[in-house]
Write a protein that holds these residues in place. Sequence first.
Motif: not given
Length: 90
Positions: A33-34, A36-38, A40-41, A46
Amino acid sequence: MTQPALARKTIGTIGLTGAGVSASSPVTVVAGGIVATYASTGIAGLPLAVVLLGGALLLLTVGYLALAARTGQAATFYVSLADGLGRAAV
């Protein structure tokens, strides 16, 4: 009065492996999740947040290990809650 306990040598290789895999799966989800979040954003803070949360977890681990050494029983968290709040509250 004797305390109820598990019988000795009741967990085998398959059970121990299953417990290890199931305990590590939340870490796998968080790590994925980390990333994927990094991706995409693109928020540069982060990775710093992950390092800070890791430091907080390290402090909690040190405290929990100190509790475990103090109680000397298998259910460290339960014993510490029962000591602090009383057995009826837990």
